[in-house]
Design a protein around this motif. Structure first.
Motif, mmCIF file in Angstrom:
data_model
loop_
_atom_site.group_PDB
_atom_site.id
_atom_site.type_symbol
_atom_site.label_atom_id
_atom_site.label_comp_id
_atom_site.label_asym_id
_atom_site.label_seq_id
_atom_site.Cartn_x
_atom_site.Cartn_y
_atom_site.Cartn_z
ATOM 1 N N TYR A 400 3.071 29.812 -51.107
ATOM 2 C CA TYR A 400 2.124 28.928 -51.789
ATOM 3 C C TYR A 400 2.620 28.578 -53.186
ATOM 4 C CZ TYR A 400 -0.247 31.668 -48.221
ATOM 5 O OH TYR A 400 -0.543 32.318 -47.046
ATOM 6 N N SER A 401 3.924 28.634 -53.392
ATOM 7 C CA SER A 401 4.498 28.357 -54.700
ATOM 8 C C SER A 401 4.656 26.857 -54.926
ATOM 9 C CB SER A 401 5.872 29.029 -54.833
ATOM 10 O OG SER A 401 6.535 28.599 -55.996
ATOM 11 N N SER A 402 4.423 26.429 -56.148
ATOM 12 C CA SER A 402 4.573 25.015 -56.480
ATOM 13 C C SER A 402 6.033 24.586 -56.555
ATOM 14 C CB SER A 402 3.868 24.691 -57.798
ATOM 15 O OG SER A 402 4.462 25.405 -58.868
ATOM 16 N N VAL A 403 6.954 25.500 -56.314
ATOM 17 C CA VAL A 403 8.379 25.131 -56.254
ATOM 18 C C VAL A 403 8.633 24.094 -55.162
ATOM 19 C CG1 VAL A 403 9.059 26.947 -54.619
ATOM 20 C CG2 VAL A 403 10.732 26.061 -56.252
ATOM 21 N N MET A 414 12.142 22.824 -45.964
ATOM 22 C CA MET A 414 11.458 24.077 -46.284
ATOM 23 C C MET A 414 10.544 24.536 -45.162
ATOM 24 S SD MET A 414 8.931 22.420 -49.193
ATOM 25 C CE MET A 414 10.129 21.209 -49.768
ATOM 26 N N ALA A 415 10.243 25.824 -45.174
ATOM 27 C CA ALA A 415 9.256 26.417 -44.268
ATOM 28 C C ALA A 415 8.340 27.301 -45.085
ATOM 29 C CB ALA A 415 9.951 27.225 -43.174
ATOM 30 N N PHE A 416 7.116 27.490 -44.597
ATOM 31 C CA PHE A 416 6.080 28.192 -45.354
ATOM 32 C C PHE A 416 5.703 29.491 -44.652
ATOM 33 C CE2 PHE A 416 6.081 23.855 -46.615
ATOM 34 C CZ PHE A 416 5.815 23.888 -47.969
ATOM 35 N N LEU A 417 6.081 30.600 -45.279
ATOM 36 C CA LEU A 417 5.779 31.925 -44.751
ATOM 37 C C LEU A 417 4.362 32.295 -45.180
ATOM 38 C CD1 LEU A 417 6.607 34.492 -43.290
ATOM 39 C CD2 LEU A 417 7.811 35.230 -45.365
ATOM 40 N N ALA A 418 3.401 31.783 -44.433
ATOM 41 C CA ALA A 418 1.982 31.882 -44.807
ATOM 42 C C ALA A 418 1.277 32.858 -43.877
ATOM 43 C CB ALA A 418 1.328 30.507 -44.756
ATOM 44 N N PHE A 419 1.693 34.111 -43.921
ATOM 45 C CA PHE A 419 1.137 35.149 -43.049
ATOM 46 C C PHE A 419 -0.303 35.489 -43.398
ATOM 47 C CE2 PHE A 419 3.633 36.958 -46.504
ATOM 48 C CZ PHE A 419 2.706 37.750 -47.147
ATOM 49 N N ASP A 420 -0.727 35.175 -44.629
ATOM 50 C CA ASP A 420 -2.091 35.487 -45.073
ATOM 51 C C ASP A 420 -2.831 34.225 -45.499
ATOM 52 O OD1 ASP A 420 -0.495 35.024 -47.269
ATOM 53 O OD2 ASP A 420 -1.304 36.666 -48.477
ATOM 54 N N PRO A 439 4.904 19.890 -46.820
ATOM 55 C CA PRO A 439 5.925 19.094 -46.129
ATOM 56 C C PRO A 439 6.908 19.939 -45.317
ATOM 57 C CG PRO A 439 6.592 19.421 -48.389
ATOM 58 C CD PRO A 439 5.268 20.136 -48.233
ATOM 59 N N GLY A 440 6.366 20.772 -44.425
ATOM 60 C CA GLY A 440 7.241 21.595 -43.610
ATOM 61 C C GLY A 440 6.436 22.482 -42.684
ATOM 62 N N PRO A 441 7.103 23.123 -41.710
ATOM 63 C CA PRO A 441 6.402 23.981 -40.747
ATOM 64 C C PRO A 441 5.845 25.244 -41.384
ATOM 65 C CG PRO A 441 8.773 24.100 -40.418
ATOM 66 C CD PRO A 441 8.539 23.013 -41.413
ATOM 67 N N ILE A 442 4.732 25.728 -40.855
ATOM 68 C CA ILE A 442 4.071 26.941 -41.328
ATOM 69 C C ILE A 442 4.334 28.054 -40.318
ATOM 70 C CG2 ILE A 442 1.854 27.978 -41.926
ATOM 71 C CD1 ILE A 442 0.885 25.074 -42.501
ATOM 72 N N VAL A 443 4.796 29.201 -40.823
ATOM 73 C CA VAL A 443 5.124 30.318 -39.938
ATOM 74 C C VAL A 443 4.430 31.588 -40.426
ATOM 75 C CG1 VAL A 443 7.343 29.311 -39.325
ATOM 76 C CG2 VAL A 443 7.216 30.899 -41.254
ATOM 77 N N LYS A 444 4.390 32.583 -39.545
ATOM 78 C CA LYS A 444 3.760 33.861 -39.868
ATOM 79 C C LYS A 444 4.772 34.957 -40.172
ATOM 80 C CE LYS A 444 -0.612 32.701 -39.173
ATOM 81 N NZ LYS A 444 -1.627 32.756 -40.255
ATOM 82 N N THR A 445 6.039 34.757 -39.758
ATOM 83 C CA THR A 445 7.040 35.806 -39.960
ATOM 84 C C THR A 445 8.310 35.255 -40.589
ATOM 85 O OG1 THR A 445 8.118 35.541 -37.801
ATOM 86 C CG2 THR A 445 6.172 36.970 -37.891
ATOM 87 N N ASP A 446 9.059 36.135 -41.225
ATOM 88 C CA ASP A 446 10.326 35.737 -41.820
ATOM 89 C C ASP A 446 11.336 35.332 -40.748
ATOM 90 O OD1 ASP A 446 10.667 38.276 -40.776
ATOM 91 O OD2 ASP A 446 11.354 39.203 -42.638
#
Length: 492
Positions: A400-403, A414-420, A439-446
């Motif tokens: 969830y970083s603004s980077v 980019m991909a988003f490691l949004a496990f929580d 702007p990228g896929p959301i995933v639960k695991t590294d």
């Protein structure tokens, strides 16, 4: 534009507070609505969020507000109300109303007595700091003095550094800077230096919530400008947390002393006005200063060479950057669950063609652990500015970083490691609906993130559109725009 039919459900006034409820019947189904209320007086406006819920296809929003505390430093004779409604996919549509608040009562000490014990302690501390500031307040303002304050790091970075480097060559400029990482207690060590510069500066820049300016009232002729360390509008912060788990109360002076706040795009001005508790006219879409350098090809080449000089073991490899944000309240009270990113596992999935760069949030004290066998495939970038690292990156994994905004300007997939994600939305929330915004896929695991990077599963057009929305025509022009503003303010 969000289309809906608005109806006022409740408007009740007691001695000090006003209880308001409004409903919206949207044209289409919404899942993550956002509703804000706009208070407009004769000379100022202020936006505050409302609590909302979905019921029978309608969005019901409600909130209780003390009109006497809406504006900082004065009590208006009359306040007009309007409402902003968004389905979560855009920055919303403003709906006018006939509602007005008049005959506003604001007896002496009302602000102090109505505040929490935390705010009362801050008010008493402010009295002590005001006494300490008295001899400094007698000093004249230096007409060309520009000061920079930050408690994010012990050295200038990001927007603060970019603007510092830009304005120091203004003819006759007397530029000063205080960089002292830490919270309010740490700031005590530089209190008298701060008071001297704050009381003698014509223009002051900060890049985050700077504790001391909440305790010491600035001089009227000093212009205080918030650069903010991030860009775009992503996670809710400041007064946008009102009615949620925020410690900020409606009467808090935090952020509200800013004369101007600089943002990266016209589309996000209302978000920052709400977050900082300031009038819309004080939010200027001049651009993100720290992002100007992203368009400089010579600087890009210089940073790539510097990166490989420091990390020669990464030469010839594709680089995945892991750059998460923190969980928790902020500086001094935050963490990241390091077990969620296993560097060894990620490198195993990526294969020998890839290496890993790690840049944790400056507030975090945790470190990523990894096997000794992989040390020649890992770059620890703690001392680097995140923008400088991005020049050498082929893929970004964050949460969830603004980077993501800077990365989008460089068209980095980019991909988003949004496990929580659900928990984070509950505790922090976003200005837009997360799954349709990023702007990228959301995933639960590294492991999933590593597979996406390795297989090239991303949409570059989505990234370009995201960058256009977040920066508009300000990309590459921010430093010039802010310098022009600074010169104008120095001449006033």
């Amino acid at each position: 534009m969000t289309k809906a039919v608005m109806k006022i459900e409740k408007f009740e006034r007691s001695k000090f507070s006003t209880d308001i409820a409004v409903s919206f019947a949207p044209e289409k189904e919404v899942k993550t609505p956002r509703v804000s209320i706009v208070f407009t007086s004769e000379e100022e406006s202020r936006i505050l969020p409302m609590t909302s819920e979905i019921k029978d296809g309608r969005v019901i929003a409600f909130g209780k507000y003390d009109p006497a505390l809406i504006f900082l430093g004065f009590t208006p004779k009359k306040i007009s109300l309007s409402f902003i409604f968004s389905d979560g996919a855009d920055n919303g549509t403003e709906f006018a109303s006939d509602l007005k608040i008049e005959n506003i009562k604001n007896p002496p000490f009302h602000k102090f007595l109505s505040s929490s014990s935390r705010e009362k302690k801050k008010a008493l501390t402010a009295v002590l700091f005001s006494i300490a500031s008295f001899p400094f307040r007698l000093l004249p303002i230096r007409k060309k003095r520009i000061s920079f304050f930050t408690n994010r790091t012990d050295f200038p970075t990001g927007n603060l550094k970019a603007v510092f480097e830009t304005v120091k060559d203004i003819d006759g400029a007397d530029v000063k800077i205080i960089c002292k990482k830490g919270g309010a207690k740490g700031a005590l060590a530089i209190l008298f230096k701060f008071l001297y510069l704050y009381m003698t500066s014509k223009v002051v820049f900060v890049d985050d919530y700077y504790h001391l300016i909440s305790y010491v009232k600035k001089k009227k002729k000093t212009k205080l400008i918030q650069l903010w360390h991030g860009c775009g509008a992503f996670k809710t912060f400041g007064f946008s947390r009102f009615h949620k788990d925020s410690a900020l109360e409606i009467q808090s002076v935090n952020h509200r002393q800013y004369d101007y706040a600089i943002v990266s795009s016209p589309e996000i001005c209302d978000y920052y006005a709400e977050a900082f508790g300031i009038s819309r006219r004080k939010v200027l879409p001049l651009g993100s200063a720290r992002c100007d350098i992203l368009a400089d090809e010579s600087y890009k080449k210089q940073m790539q060479e510097k990166f490989l000089k420091e990390f020669p073991q990464l030469c010839g490899k594709k680089i995945l950057l892991f750059a998460p944000t923190f969980r928790g309240k902020g500086n001094g009270d935050c963490y990241y669950p390091m077990e969620k990113f296993n560097a060894d596992r990620v490198l195993d999935i990526l294969g020998d063609d890839w290496a890993l760069a790690i840049k944790l949030h400056p507030y975090l004290k945790e470190k990523i652990s990894f096997d000794e066998k992989n040390k020649n495939r890992i770059a620890l970038c703690d001392s680097w500015d995140i923008n400088d690292v991005l020049f050498s990156v082929d893929f970004l994994v964050t949460d969830y970083s603004s980077v993501i905004l800077e990365a989008a300007l460089l068209e980095i997939p980019m991909a988003f490691l949004a496990f929580d994600l659900e928990e984070y939305i509950e505790k922090r929330d976003f200005y837009n609906e997360f799954t349709s915004f990023v702007p990228g896929p959301i995933v639960k695991t590294d492991a999933e993130a590593a597979e996406i990077a390795k297989n090239g599963e991303y949409d570059i057009h989505m990234i370009k559109n995201f960058a256009d929305k977040s920066f508009g025509n300000t990309a590459g022009n921010a430093c010039k725009n802010i310098k022009e503003l600074t010169i104008k303010l120095l001449e006033e």
